[in-house]
Design a protein around this motif. Sequence first.
Motif, PDB file in Angstrom:
ATOM      1  N   ASN A 103      68.441 -83.369  93.083  1.00 13.22           N
ATOM      2  CA  ASN A 103      68.327 -84.500  94.009  1.00 13.22           C
ATOM      3  C   ASN A 103      69.294 -84.313  95.183  1.00 13.22           C
ATOM      4  O   ASN A 103      70.505 -84.322  94.997  1.00 13.22           O
ATOM      5  CB  ASN A 103      68.653 -85.799  93.252  1.00 13.22           C
ATOM      6  CG  ASN A 103      68.686 -86.999  94.182  1.00 13.22           C
ATOM      7  OD1 ASN A 103      68.162 -86.956  95.295  1.00 13.22           O
ATOM      8  ND2 ASN A 103      69.318 -88.074  93.720  1.00 13.22           N
ATOM      9  N   CYS A 104      68.723 -84.135  96.366  1.00 14.67           N
ATOM     10  CA  CYS A 104      69.558 -83.906  97.564  1.00 14.67           C
ATOM     11  C   CYS A 104      69.961 -85.209  98.230  1.00 14.67           C
ATOM     12  O   CYS A 104      70.653 -85.200  99.242  1.00 14.67           O
ATOM     13  CB  CYS A 104      68.801 -83.067  98.589  1.00 14.67           C
ATOM     14  SG  CYS A 104      68.565 -81.379  98.057  1.00 14.67           S
ATOM     15  N   TYR A 105      69.460 -86.340  97.725  1.00 18.19           N
ATOM     16  CA  TYR A 105      69.736 -87.598  98.431  1.00 18.19           C
ATOM     17  C   TYR A 105      70.531 -88.559  97.556  1.00 18.19           C
ATOM     18  O   TYR A 105      69.981 -89.244  96.706  1.00 18.19           O
ATOM     19  CB  TYR A 105      68.425 -88.207  98.953  1.00 18.19           C
ATOM     20  CG  TYR A 105      67.850 -87.274  99.989  1.00 18.19           C
ATOM     21  CD1 TYR A 105      68.403 -87.208 101.265  1.00 18.19           C
ATOM     22  CD2 TYR A 105      66.844 -86.373  99.665  1.00 18.19           C
ATOM     23  CE1 TYR A 105      67.955 -86.287 102.196  1.00 18.19           C
ATOM     24  CE2 TYR A 105      66.385 -85.451 100.600  1.00 18.19           C
ATOM     25  CZ  TYR A 105      66.946 -85.423 101.860  1.00 18.19           C
ATOM     26  OH  TYR A 105      66.526 -84.505 102.776  1.00 18.19           O
ATOM     27  N   THR A 112      73.501 -91.714  97.366  1.00 17.71           N
ATOM     28  CA  THR A 112      74.104 -92.760  98.200  1.00 17.71           C
ATOM     29  C   THR A 112      75.503 -92.262  98.584  1.00 17.71           C
ATOM     30  O   THR A 112      76.057 -91.356  97.940  1.00 17.71           O
ATOM     31  CB  THR A 112      74.273 -94.073  97.420  1.00 17.71           C
ATOM     32  OG1 THR A 112      75.160 -93.807  96.322  1.00 17.71           O
ATOM     33  CG2 THR A 112      72.948 -94.602  96.895  1.00 17.71           C
ATOM     34  N   ILE A 169      74.397 -82.387  99.928  1.00 17.74           N
ATOM     35  CA  ILE A 169      73.301 -83.366 100.056  1.00 17.74           C
ATOM     36  C   ILE A 169      72.677 -83.289 101.450  1.00 17.74           C
ATOM     37  O   ILE A 169      73.212 -82.632 102.351  1.00 17.74           O
ATOM     38  CB  ILE A 169      73.810 -84.814  99.812  1.00 17.74           C
ATOM     39  CG1 ILE A 169      74.859 -85.206 100.862  1.00 17.74           C
ATOM     40  CG2 ILE A 169      74.365 -84.964  98.416  1.00 17.74           C
ATOM     41  CD1 ILE A 169      75.148 -86.703 100.891  1.00 17.74           C
ATOM     42  N   GLY A 170      71.548 -83.986 101.638  1.00 11.30           N
ATOM     43  CA  GLY A 170      70.977 -84.161 102.966  1.00 11.30           C
ATOM     44  C   GLY A 170      71.741 -85.275 103.668  1.00 11.30           C
ATOM     45  O   GLY A 170      72.515 -85.993 103.043  1.00 11.30           O
ATOM     46  N   GLN A 171      71.526 -85.399 104.959  1.00 10.35           N
ATOM     47  CA  GLN A 171      72.256 -86.419 105.720  1.00 10.35           C
ATOM     48  C   GLN A 171      72.020 -87.818 105.176  1.00 10.35           C
ATOM     49  O   GLN A 171      70.895 -88.167 104.834  1.00 10.35           O
ATOM     50  CB  GLN A 171      71.770 -86.410 107.158  1.00 10.35           C
ATOM     51  CG  GLN A 171      72.573 -85.502 108.028  1.00 10.35           C
ATOM     52  CD  GLN A 171      72.160 -85.630 109.488  1.00 10.35           C
ATOM     53  OE1 GLN A 171      71.543 -86.592 109.896  1.00 10.35           O
ATOM     54  NE2 GLN A 171      72.519 -84.621 110.231  1.00 10.35           N
ATOM     55  N   THR A 172      73.099 -88.593 105.093  1.00 11.14           N
ATOM     56  CA  THR A 172      72.931 -89.996 104.716  1.00 11.14           C
ATOM     57  C   THR A 172      72.965 -90.830 105.995  1.00 11.14           C
ATOM     58  O   THR A 172      73.575 -90.428 106.979  1.00 11.14           O
ATOM     59  CB  THR A 172      74.083 -90.495 103.816  1.00 11.14           C
ATOM     60  OG1 THR A 172      75.276 -90.436 104.587  1.00 11.14           O
ATOM     61  CG2 THR A 172      74.236 -89.681 102.559  1.00 11.14           C
TER      62      THR A 172
END
Length: 438
Positions: free
Chosen positions: A131-133, A135, A151-154
């Motif tokens: 899971n790259c996303y 919180t 992670i990807g950009q939050t």
Amino acid sequence: MRFVDIIVKKREGLALTTEEINYWIKAYVDGKIPEYQVSALLMAIVLNGMDARETSDLTMAMMHSGDVIDLGGIDGIKVDKHSTGGVGDKTSLALGPMVAACGGKLAKMSGRGLGHTGGTLDKLESISGFNCYLTKDAFIKQVNDIGLAIIGQTGDMVPADKKLYALRDVTGTVDSLPLIASSIMSKKLAAGSEVIALDVKYGSGAFMKTPEDAVRLGQTMIDIGTSLGRKVCAMVTDMDEPLGNAIGNALEVREAIDTLCGRGPEDFTRLCLTAGVHMLVQAGLARDAADAEAKLTRSIESGAAFEKLKAMVKAQGGDVCQIENPELLPKSVYITEMTSREDGHIAHMEAMRLGTLAMKIGAGRETMEDKILPGTGIVLCAKVGSRIERGQVLAWIYHDQPLQPDWVEEFYGSYTFSEQAVCRKPLIYKVLDGGARA
Ligand code: URA
């Protein structure tokens, strides 16, 4: 302020004021300036450049165009790395765990691949369930608990870059040192780390074609970062030939695992060690380069770095069994051995062509909507300088569809052979060390 006056000013080669740059970025993000006017300004910047103050102002304006991440909740020195993009560049997957095993806190936001270059998120997503996303709170907790998260950009970070980059892509305005430097550094600064290691690539597979241009880009980014109190170093590295042997998502995860287990390709391992040395020294986690290299080497030999990769995969929902046994990672339907059509020394391999070929086979995407085939790609078994006999294996192509004749021609077209022995260029041309102390 009339935007046309700003365009004319830059067209005449004059420096824009801080107010003019702030007005441009804010009004553009708010949708108050049409794309055709911004395109004209971008072209004027490509042709006439920007000075150091303008580049720094543009970086700040872009950085503050959206969310800025506060990593204050993470204990310890936060370190980050960024590569300007290349073929076979799986550095974050091995370097992150190595640095985390030595006490660094790697809180990294990565991107997806486009065109001939791969993306770290796509590589990680070849691990089932990854899971790259996360919180923001989960991201910070994970970095505190195990020392790393990728992670990807939050949130809505640097929206100005998203709009500008898309516009530059279709208006022939990507190739500009101040525009590239501000684009990269606005994202790195918004991501909040104190120590930033940059890998500035040059060569056929990179934005910068010569090492001299890459040095100028690296120095510009160091100057921007240090002026804001960050410790920044930049490695200038060769991207004429792919990095390591594997190109393609699951194949690169496997090569990163091999590297963490001490059996990675020599060039890739050296790059990770060099970047890691600078990160540890700048973060104050090692006395000097020799101490840092000893710590990083020990992190591999003891298995501690490999354990960090497993811990990150587990924390982000991925299947740890695939890390323990890479045979379980996604596989392609076919594997085709590519044998040499000639005798000689490999004089040149065009990273850009091999990366584009890997993309066409399924390892990358031509547009953001394309779907990736995680097991596909290319594994090289000979690099520049190798002496090759006709019929000897050069590489394996991993593919899900039957092999296409144009792939085969593209593959062989990427190689140049020489009768004379070829001296391989060093992978690392130079390391620029910002030397700033936050
Ligand atoms: N990478 C970026 O993020 N921006 C550029 O302009 C070029 C490479």
